[in-house]
Design a protein around this motif. Structure first.
Motif, PDB file in Angstrom:
ATOM      1  N   LEU A 228       0.850  -1.188   0.000  1.00 25.95           N
ATOM      2  CA  LEU A 228       0.000   0.000   0.000  1.00 25.95           C
ATOM      3  C   LEU A 228       0.888   1.242   0.000  1.00 25.95           C
ATOM      4  N   ASP A 229       0.904   1.938  -1.125  1.00 22.21           N
ATOM      5  CA  ASP A 229       1.608   3.222  -1.195  1.00 22.21           C
ATOM      6  C   ASP A 229       0.658   4.253  -0.598  1.00 22.21           C
ATOM      7  N   VAL A 230       1.111   4.949   0.432  1.00 21.35           N
ATOM      8  CA  VAL A 230       0.213   5.851   1.160  1.00 21.35           C
ATOM      9  C   VAL A 230       0.749   7.280   1.101  1.00 21.35           C
ATOM     10  N   ASP A 247       4.247   7.910 -11.062  1.00 23.61           N
ATOM     11  CA  ASP A 247       3.427   9.124 -11.151  1.00 23.61           C
ATOM     12  C   ASP A 247       2.041   8.778 -10.603  1.00 23.61           C
ATOM     13  N   VAL A 248       1.731   9.322  -9.420  1.00 19.67           N
ATOM     14  CA  VAL A 248       0.481   8.912  -8.757  1.00 19.67           C
ATOM     15  C   VAL A 248      -0.677   9.870  -9.064  1.00 19.67           C
ATOM     16  N   ARG A 249      -0.444  10.847  -9.929  1.00 21.49           N
ATOM     17  CA  ARG A 249      -1.517  11.808 -10.226  1.00 21.49           C
ATOM     18  C   ARG A 249      -2.213  11.457 -11.533  1.00 21.49           C
ATOM     19  N   PHE A 277       3.451  -1.064   3.975  1.00 27.13           N
ATOM     20  CA  PHE A 277       3.009   0.316   3.767  1.00 27.13           C
ATOM     21  C   PHE A 277       4.228   1.125   3.351  1.00 27.13           C
ATOM     22  N   LEU A 278       4.105   1.888   2.277  1.00 26.77           N
ATOM     23  CA  LEU A 278       5.175   2.819   1.927  1.00 26.77           C
ATOM     24  C   LEU A 278       4.619   4.232   1.992  1.00 26.77           C
ATOM     25  N   ASN A 279       5.164   5.002   2.910  1.00 29.04           N
ATOM     26  CA  ASN A 279       4.784   6.399   3.075  1.00 29.04           C
ATOM     27  C   ASN A 279       5.564   7.153   2.005  1.00 29.04           C
ATOM     28  N   ILE A 280       4.948   7.328   0.833  1.00 24.83           N
ATOM     29  CA  ILE A 280       5.762   7.675  -0.346  1.00 24.83           C
ATOM     30  C   ILE A 280       6.222   9.126  -0.375  1.00 24.83           C
ATOM     31  N   THR A 281       5.666   9.958   0.494  1.00 27.04           N
ATOM     32  CA  THR A 281       6.193  11.325   0.561  1.00 27.04           C
ATOM     33  C   THR A 281       7.025  11.515   1.820  1.00 27.04           C
ATOM     34  N   GLY A 282       7.362  10.406   2.473  1.00 23.65           N
ATOM     35  CA  GLY A 282       8.169  10.471   3.695  1.00 23.65           C
ATOM     36  C   GLY A 282       9.521  11.122   3.471  1.00 23.65           C
ATOM     37  N   PHE A 283      10.007  11.095   2.243  1.00 21.37           N
ATOM     38  CA  PHE A 283      11.334  11.689   2.004  1.00 21.37           C
ATOM     39  C   PHE A 283      11.312  13.206   2.177  1.00 21.37           C
ATOM     40  N   GLY A 312       9.491   4.753   4.365  1.00 31.05           N
ATOM     41  CA  GLY A 312       9.243   6.150   4.010  1.00 31.05           C
ATOM     42  C   GLY A 312       9.816   7.086   5.047  1.00 31.05           C
ATOM     43  N   GLY A 313      10.839   7.832   4.677  1.00 29.15           N
ATOM     44  CA  GLY A 313      11.331   8.911   5.542  1.00 29.15           C
ATOM     45  C   GLY A 313      12.221   8.470   6.682  1.00 29.15           C
ATOM     46  N   ILE A 314      12.725   7.232   6.646  1.00 30.35           N
ATOM     47  CA  ILE A 314      13.604   6.812   7.748  1.00 30.35           C
ATOM     48  C   ILE A 314      15.002   7.359   7.501  1.00 30.35           C
ATOM     49  N   ARG A 315      15.330   8.394   8.243  1.00 26.51           N
ATOM     50  CA  ARG A 315      16.621   9.078   8.102  1.00 26.51           C
ATOM     51  C   ARG A 315      16.788  10.026   9.283  1.00 26.51           C
ATOM     52  N   ASP A 453      10.613   1.434 -14.187  1.00 25.01           N
ATOM     53  CA  ASP A 453      10.158   1.178 -15.562  1.00 25.01           C
ATOM     54  C   ASP A 453       8.901   0.302 -15.592  1.00 25.01           C
ATOM     55  N   ARG A 454       8.821  -0.666 -14.664  1.00 29.85           N
ATOM     56  CA  ARG A 454       7.677  -1.594 -14.702  1.00 29.85           C
ATOM     57  C   ARG A 454       6.530  -1.196 -13.778  1.00 29.85           C
ATOM     58  N   ASP A 455       6.801  -0.347 -12.795  1.00 35.78           N
ATOM     59  CA  ASP A 455       5.794  -0.006 -11.781  1.00 35.78           C
ATOM     60  C   ASP A 455       4.473   0.408 -12.427  1.00 35.78           C
ATOM     61  N   GLY A 482       5.066  -4.269 -11.547  1.00 36.04           N
ATOM     62  CA  GLY A 482       4.704  -4.771 -12.869  1.00 36.04           C
ATOM     63  C   GLY A 482       3.781  -5.959 -12.913  1.00 36.04           C
ATOM     64  N   ALA A 483       3.390  -6.520 -11.757  1.00 34.91           N
ATOM     65  CA  ALA A 483       2.514  -7.701 -11.793  1.00 34.91           C
ATOM     66  C   ALA A 483       1.189  -7.322 -12.454  1.00 34.91           C
ATOM     67  N   GLY A 484       0.785  -8.124 -13.430  1.00 34.24           N
ATOM     68  CA  GLY A 484      -0.473  -7.829 -14.129  1.00 34.24           C
ATOM     69  C   GLY A 484      -1.422  -9.007 -14.144  1.00 34.24           C
ATOM     70  N   ALA A 501       6.997 -12.172  -3.786  1.00 27.51           N
ATOM     71  CA  ALA A 501       6.597 -11.258  -4.857  1.00 27.51           C
ATOM     72  C   ALA A 501       5.517 -10.342  -4.325  1.00 27.51           C
ATOM     73  N   LEU A 502       5.629  -9.079  -4.711  1.00 29.91           N
ATOM     74  CA  LEU A 502       4.745  -8.036  -4.165  1.00 29.91           C
ATOM     75  C   LEU A 502       3.969  -7.393  -5.307  1.00 29.91           C
ATOM     76  N   ALA A 503       2.718  -7.045  -5.020  1.00 29.78           N
ATOM     77  CA  ALA A 503       1.935  -6.314  -6.021  1.00 29.78           C
ATOM     78  C   ALA A 503       1.054  -5.300  -5.328  1.00 29.78           C
ATOM     79  N   ALA A 504       0.621  -4.327  -6.107  1.00 32.10           N
ATOM     80  CA  ALA A 504      -0.223  -3.274  -5.548  1.00 32.10           C
ATOM     81  C   ALA A 504      -1.461  -3.086  -6.422  1.00 32.10           C
TER      82      ALA A 504
HETATM   83  O1  1PR Z   1      13.023   6.980   0.263  1.00 32.94           O
HETATM   84  O2  1PR Z   1      13.082   5.907   2.492  1.00 32.94           O
HETATM   85  O3  1PR Z   1      11.642   7.904   2.074  1.00 32.94           O
HETATM   86  O4  1PR Z   1      11.106   5.691   1.119  1.00 32.94           O
HETATM   87  C1  1PR Z   1      10.109   6.060   0.219  1.00 32.94           C
HETATM   88  C2  1PR Z   1       9.438   4.809  -0.233  1.00 32.94           C
HETATM   89  O5  1PR Z   1       8.314   5.186  -1.025  1.00 32.94           O
HETATM   90  C3  1PR Z   1      10.340   3.935  -1.083  1.00 32.94           C
HETATM   91  O6  1PR Z   1      10.200   2.602  -0.668  1.00 32.94           O
HETATM   92  C4  1PR Z   1       9.796   4.099  -2.503  1.00 32.94           C
HETATM   93  O7  1PR Z   1       9.827   2.868  -3.202  1.00 32.94           O
HETATM   94  C5  1PR Z   1       8.359   4.514  -2.261  1.00 32.94           C
HETATM   95  N1  1PR Z   1       7.877   5.473  -3.270  1.00 32.94           N
HETATM   96  C6  1PR Z   1       8.273   6.750  -3.381  1.00 32.94           C
HETATM   97  N2  1PR Z   1       7.569   7.342  -4.377  1.00 32.94           N
HETATM   98  C7  1PR Z   1       6.752   6.416  -4.892  1.00 32.94           C
HETATM   99  C8  1PR Z   1       5.800   6.615  -5.983  1.00 32.94           C
HETATM  100  O8  1PR Z   1       5.151   5.671  -6.444  1.00 32.94           O
HETATM  101  N3  1PR Z   1       5.692   7.830  -6.466  1.00 32.94           N
HETATM  102  N4  1PR Z   1       6.289   4.079  -4.381  1.00 32.94           N
HETATM  103  C9  1PR Z   1       6.934   5.228  -4.181  1.00 32.94           C
HETATM  104  C10 1PR Z   1       6.912   3.031  -4.863  1.00 32.94           C
HETATM  105  C11 1PR Z   1       6.633   0.944  -5.529  1.00 32.94           C
HETATM  106  C12 1PR Z   1       6.065  -0.272  -5.053  1.00 32.94           C
HETATM  107  C13 1PR Z   1       4.762  -0.566  -5.710  1.00 32.94           C
HETATM  108  C14 1PR Z   1       5.141  -1.645  -6.663  1.00 32.94           C
HETATM  109  C15 1PR Z   1       4.056  -2.503  -7.131  1.00 32.94           C
HETATM  110  N5  1PR Z   1       5.993   2.064  -5.045  1.00 32.94           N
HETATM  111  O9  1PR Z   1       6.168  -0.616  -3.770  1.00 32.94           O
HETATM  112  O10 1PR Z   1       3.834  -0.843  -4.773  1.00 32.94           O
HETATM  113  O11 1PR Z   1       5.808  -1.034  -7.753  1.00 32.94           O
HETATM  114  O12 1PR Z   1       3.163  -1.825  -7.936  1.00 32.94           O
HETATM  115  P1  1PR Z   1       2.360  -2.572  -9.065  1.00 32.94           P
HETATM  116  O13 1PR Z   1       2.110  -3.957  -8.585  1.00 32.94           O
HETATM  117  O14 1PR Z   1       1.055  -1.811  -9.177  1.00 32.94           O
HETATM  118  O15 1PR Z   1       3.188  -2.500 -10.300  1.00 32.94           O
HETATM  119  P2  1PR Z   1      12.284   6.690   1.496  1.00 32.94           P
END
Ligand code: 1PR
Length: 530
Positions: A228-230, A247-249, A277-283, A312-315, A453-455, A482-484, A501-504
């Motif tokens: 879950l990208d959050v 690109d989440v928009r 859970f990935l806090n994707i704006t944690g950086f 996400g944001g561990i630093r 590239d595959r996300d 990239g899982a489809g 293997a992980l998918a979202a």
């Molecule tokens: O850099 O330590 O703060 O961690 C940020 C975390 O957020 C990283 O793990 C980074 O991968 C993630 N992240 C940052 N931006 C994005 C974004 O999408 N804009 N998400 C992002 C990355 C990747 C996957 C995704 C798979 C499967 N997401 O985890 O869930 O690609 O997707 P799919 O099955 O739909 O193809 P930091």
């Protein structure tokens, strides 16, 4: 009343949550004398053997604990709580264990074996025990690099064994003193059932069904993980989102695919082996200021009893008031809120750059080393966000290349995988192979391998990337991006040998249910947890 021997060496929130969810109250052991007053004692050891024993000594717990065990009073050890019962461990030479069970704890060491043993495996229950009453052969969750060897001298303790390269003791019991190497609090319904037997003091019960008296080898499962990208959307609500190549928009707005806690619960019910859970704006935002995210984690961990990872944001960070936080402080808060593992992205790249600049010398300064030292290697996952860079020949770059079956835009036949930071916004002069190897050397326990590239493309996992990293390290690797369809999971396991293997997107959009993935894998002869 149940007494918890939490000696402060790590995260036991998951266990507390499981015990509360089962309707039991807990009391904490606070002084040595509390141990002998306990009615039922749980010792949920985490971290390293030596650190655990050293703390028990410092707190004055060793002698009362030995007396409690010698009296045969109700005890459940979990993980290090099992290992501590033995005489010593190769993990911490020179440190004596409690010495209740004859034998030493050894490191897993077999060619080609990923260490830690992290994931779901069977247990061979070798005799009837109330702990395993009603057990029907379900897989249970393990995470450990060291194991107890079955011997003639400890045969009277032997309750269950599991194979991982070698057979090891996955459960021991004599009278009312028992211990398990797996984590019942993270083993879904089967683990909760076992825990309830101990908590309720059930001494009778029906014998274990399923694998009881079975002699065939146990089978380690491949894991299927829901991610879950959050992030906050433009209205300020925390949502699960999903990008296309990060690109989440869509039409300018952040995609909203659901509420984090609800989705995590759904995936737990549907059979996900882990939730990330990935806090994707944690950086860019300071995660400790992100109370809603911590709340999501807390609420999820009260209801979801499989491993939870958060990244996400561990630093290291200095807030507006000038107060400095280390990466370990940030991780501490994630663990306290219910994470079993944390994942480090951008900061791992910075750590590796510094480590390589020092000539590959560890100095204890990196977040990876500091967090692993406190919580154990298995609790530190490295999330890599690579992007493919094409080259004409291997000589055109100093980086580790693959010969590719999908040539580049100008027909290039080779490529390397460049690590990026800040959610793919910035590329660095580090490739995935050097990053993964350096992180393993620094003490990381697992790699979560994305692909920009595959996300979100549904085009399948990048087998060339994943195969290259899998071959470079001996810690477990999670294939991501990239899982489809169900076939992609079978393909990545067969072609690369990854452990998970992980998918979202396909799960969020209900295009492919988790159980459909598992049924297909089972049909293909790939071991999974049902
Ligand atoms: O850099 O330590 O703060 O961690 C940020 C975390 O957020 C990283 O793990 C980074 O991968 C993630 N992240 C940052 N931006 C994005 C974004 O999408 N804009 N998400 C992002 C990355 C990747 C996957 C995704 C798979 C499967 N997401 O985890 O869930 O690609 O997707 P799919 O099955 O739909 O193809 P930091």
């Amino acid at each position: 009343m149940i007494s918890l021997l939490d000696y402060g060496a790590g995260n036991v929130r998951s266990l507390r949550n499981a015990i509360h969810a089962l309707g039991f109250e807990l009391t904490e052991i606070k002084r040595p004398e509390d141990i002998l007053k306990a009615e039922r004692l749980i010792f949920p050891g985490v971290g390293a053997f030596g650190a655990a024993m050293e703390r028990l000594h410092r707190l004055g717990y060793v002698e009362p604990l030995k007396a409690y065990l010698a009296a045969g009073r109700p005890y459940l050890g979990i993980c290090i709580g099992l290992q501590a019962l033995f005489e010593g461990s190769d993990e911490s030479p020179g440190v004596a264990g409690l010495g209740v069970i004859p034998g030493r704890i050894r490191r897993f060491d077999a060619p080609g074996l990923s260490v830690p043993h992290m994931g779901w495996n069977d247990v061979r229950v070798e005799r009837d025990s109330p702990l395993f009453a009603g057990y029907a052969g379900e897989k249970l969750y393990f995470v450990h690099s060291y194991h107890a060897e079955p011997h003639a001298e400890n045969a009277d303790w032997r309750l269950a064994t599991t194979d991982y390269g070698t057979p090891f003791l996955s459960a021991v019991q004599r009278g009312r003193v028992g211990a398990v190497q797996f984590h019942p609090e993270k083993s879904g319904a089967a683990g909760l059932r076992l825990l309830r037997h101990f908590l309720a003091g059930e001494e009778g019960g029906v014998p274990a069904a399923g694998r009881s008296a079975c002699t065939e080898p146990t089978r380690f499962a491949k894991r299927v993980i829901a991610c879950l990208d959050v992030r906050s959307n433009d209205a300020g609500d925390l949502v699960v989102t999903k990008g296309d190549q990060y690109d989440v928009r869509e039409s300018g707005a952040v995609r909203n695919l659901g509420k984090p806690v609800e989705l995590a619960e759904r995936y737990y019910e549907e059979g996900a082996d882990e939730i990330t859970f990935l806090n994707i704006t944690g950086f860019r935002d300071f995660p400790l200021a992100d109370q809603p995210m911590l709340e999501v984690l807390k609420r999820t961990s009260e209801r979801v009893f499989v491993p939870l990872t958060i990244g996400g944001g561990i630093r290291a960070f200095t807030d507006d008031s000038g107060r400095a936080y280390s990466a370990l402080d940030v991780a501490d808060e994630y663990f306290r809120s219910g994470a079993d593992k944390i994942s480090i992205g951008s900061d791992a790249v910075a750590a590796v750059e510094a480590y390589l600049a020092r000539g590959g010398v560890k100095d204890g300064s990196t977040a990876i080393e500091q967090i692993a030292a406190v919580y154990g290697n298995q609790a530190v996952v490295i999330s890599i966000d690579p992007r493919r860079v094409y080259v004409d020949s291997p000589e055109a770059t100093r980086h580790a290349v693959v010969e590719t079956a999908t040539p580049g835009p100008n027909g290039e036949r080779y490529g390397w995988f460049q690590c990026t930071v800040k959610g793919g916004r910035e590329g660095r002069d580090v490739d995935v192979v050097e990053l993964a190897r350096a992180c393993e050397a620094l003490g990381a326990g697992e790699i979560l391998l994305n692909s920009i590239d595959r996300d979100g493309t549904g085009a399948g996992f990048d087998l060339e990337l994943i195969g290259q990293v899998r071959a470079a390290v001996s810690i477990p690797v999670i294939a991501s991006s990239g899982a489809g369809c169900v076939e992609h999971f079978a393909e990545v396991f067969a072609a690369t040998g990854v452990e998970a293997a992980l998918a979202a997107g396909i799960f969020h959009r209900r295009e492919v249910p988790i159980q459909a993935v598992k049924s297909y894998l089972r049909e293909q002869g790939i071991e999974i947890r049902s």
